[in-house]
Design a protein around this motif. Structure first.
Motif, mmCIF file in Angstrom:
data_model
loop_
_atom_site.group_PDB
_atom_site.id
_atom_site.type_symbol
_atom_site.label_atom_id
_atom_site.label_comp_id
_atom_site.label_asym_id
_atom_site.label_seq_id
_atom_site.Cartn_x
_atom_site.Cartn_y
_atom_site.Cartn_z
ATOM 1 N N ALA A 69 -122.395 0.396 48.364
ATOM 2 C CA ALA A 69 -120.892 -0.147 47.458
ATOM 3 C C ALA A 69 -119.864 0.952 46.920
ATOM 4 C CB ALA A 69 -122.226 -0.464 46.397
ATOM 5 N N PRO A 70 -118.738 0.191 46.626
ATOM 6 C CA PRO A 70 -117.868 0.060 46.735
ATOM 7 C C PRO A 70 -117.559 1.679 45.260
ATOM 8 C CG PRO A 70 -117.344 -1.709 46.472
ATOM 9 C CD PRO A 70 -118.998 -1.683 46.662
ATOM 10 N N ALA A 71 -117.725 2.718 44.966
ATOM 11 C CA ALA A 71 -116.763 3.460 44.966
ATOM 12 C C ALA A 71 -115.844 3.461 43.086
ATOM 13 C CB ALA A 71 -116.725 4.987 45.437
ATOM 14 N N TYR A 72 -115.221 3.140 44.285
ATOM 15 C CA TYR A 72 -113.728 2.663 43.754
ATOM 16 C C TYR A 72 -112.836 0.757 43.690
ATOM 17 C CZ TYR A 72 -113.264 7.227 42.935
ATOM 18 O OH TYR A 72 -113.061 8.410 42.453
ATOM 19 N N PHE A 73 -112.278 0.078 42.356
ATOM 20 C CA PHE A 73 -111.809 -0.913 42.776
ATOM 21 C C PHE A 73 -110.177 -0.798 42.655
ATOM 22 C CE2 PHE A 73 -116.432 -2.861 42.334
ATOM 23 C CZ PHE A 73 -116.333 -3.133 42.867
ATOM 24 N N SER A 74 -109.728 -1.423 43.713
ATOM 25 C CA SER A 74 -108.233 -1.281 42.854
ATOM 26 C C SER A 74 -107.870 -2.176 42.166
ATOM 27 C CB SER A 74 -107.160 -1.265 44.634
ATOM 28 O OG SER A 74 -106.411 -1.149 44.475
ATOM 29 N N ILE A 75 -107.090 -2.679 40.787
ATOM 30 C CA ILE A 75 -107.172 -3.517 40.311
ATOM 31 C C ILE A 75 -105.732 -3.957 40.508
ATOM 32 C CG2 ILE A 75 -106.880 -3.400 37.834
ATOM 33 C CD1 ILE A 75 -109.208 -3.480 38.675
ATOM 34 N N LYS A 76 -104.437 -3.004 40.366
ATOM 35 C CA LYS A 76 -103.342 -3.517 40.636
ATOM 36 C C LYS A 76 -102.383 -2.450 41.400
ATOM 37 C CE LYS A 76 -99.722 -3.856 37.693
ATOM 38 N NZ LYS A 76 -98.905 -3.718 36.034
ATOM 39 N N THR A 77 -101.369 -2.619 41.983
ATOM 40 C CA THR A 77 -99.944 -1.679 42.781
ATOM 41 C C THR A 77 -99.166 -2.304 42.293
ATOM 42 O OG1 THR A 77 -100.328 -3.711 45.090
ATOM 43 C CG2 THR A 77 -101.657 -1.057 44.860
ATOM 44 N N GLY A 78 -98.375 -1.239 42.268
ATOM 45 C CA GLY A 78 -97.026 -1.563 41.483
ATOM 46 C C GLY A 78 -95.615 -0.309 41.914
#
Length: 191
Positions: A4-13
């Motif tokens: 399972a992924p440890a992190y989720f990328s919510i947004k880049t900017g």
């Protein structure tokens, strides 16, 4: 079996630098898999300057600024405690990101200082609620050939200040190093 992924990328900017130097900082907003923590990660600097690649927990940022009152100007160096890495650019780059996210604004009397704006709790909860994409932290090999943990975890696994990188460094840049002659006189002429 898939991990399972440890992190989720919510947004880049991208955020415009706070300093007088022109440039843009690319960043990423992440959450942990349990949706308990929001992180900010400085991904890239499109001009000169080192910066850390470690994940900065949003709660750490809030703690660093807990003594600051609304509309009170403060220097970016107040963010130094948010990073394990000692790059002098980290604090200002993080302020630039927080300005882009409408959590800080330029102080009225000094564009180089910031002041609190926005609703930090709403920002945090809305980012925790976003779905995002699974994100795997890049493994970075340091200049000492050790693997570097950039998760920001305080488990002793981070190795020194080697989680910094400099982008767009010009390889033909001459560096001036004074030399001494046989008599011990310093020669400051550039080679």
């Amino acid at each position: 079996m898939t991990n399972a992924p440890a992190y989720f990328s919510i947004k880049t900017g991208q955020a415009t630098k706070v300093s007088a130097r022109e440039g843009v900082i690319s960043y990423r907003i992440l959450t942990d898999a349990d949706r308990a923590t929001v992180f900010i990660k400085l991904d890239a600097n499109e001009s000169a300057g080192y910066h850390s690649l470690e994940l900065v927990p949003f709660t750490t940022i809030k703690d660093a600024l807990k003594s600051v009152k609304q509309n009170q100007p403060f220097p970016s160096k107040m963010m130094k405690s948010c990073f394990k890495s000692k790059s002098s650019n980290n604090s200002a780059f993080l302020c630039a990101v927080l300005r882009q996210e409408n959590l800080l604004s330029a102080a009225i009397d000094s564009a180089h200082q910031s002041q609190l704006t926005g609703d930090w709790d709403v920002w945090q909860s809305s980012n925790l609620a976003m779905k995002g994409e699974p994100y795997e932290l890049p493994v970075i090999e340091s200049r000492h050939a050790k693997m570097v943990n950039i998760s920001g975890a305080d488990d002793g696994s981070a190795i020194g200040d080697d989680s910094k990188r400099k982008l767009n460094r010009k390889p033909d840049r001459k560096h001036h190093h004074p030399t001494t002659d046989e008599a011990g006189h310093v020669n400051t002429a550039q080679s």
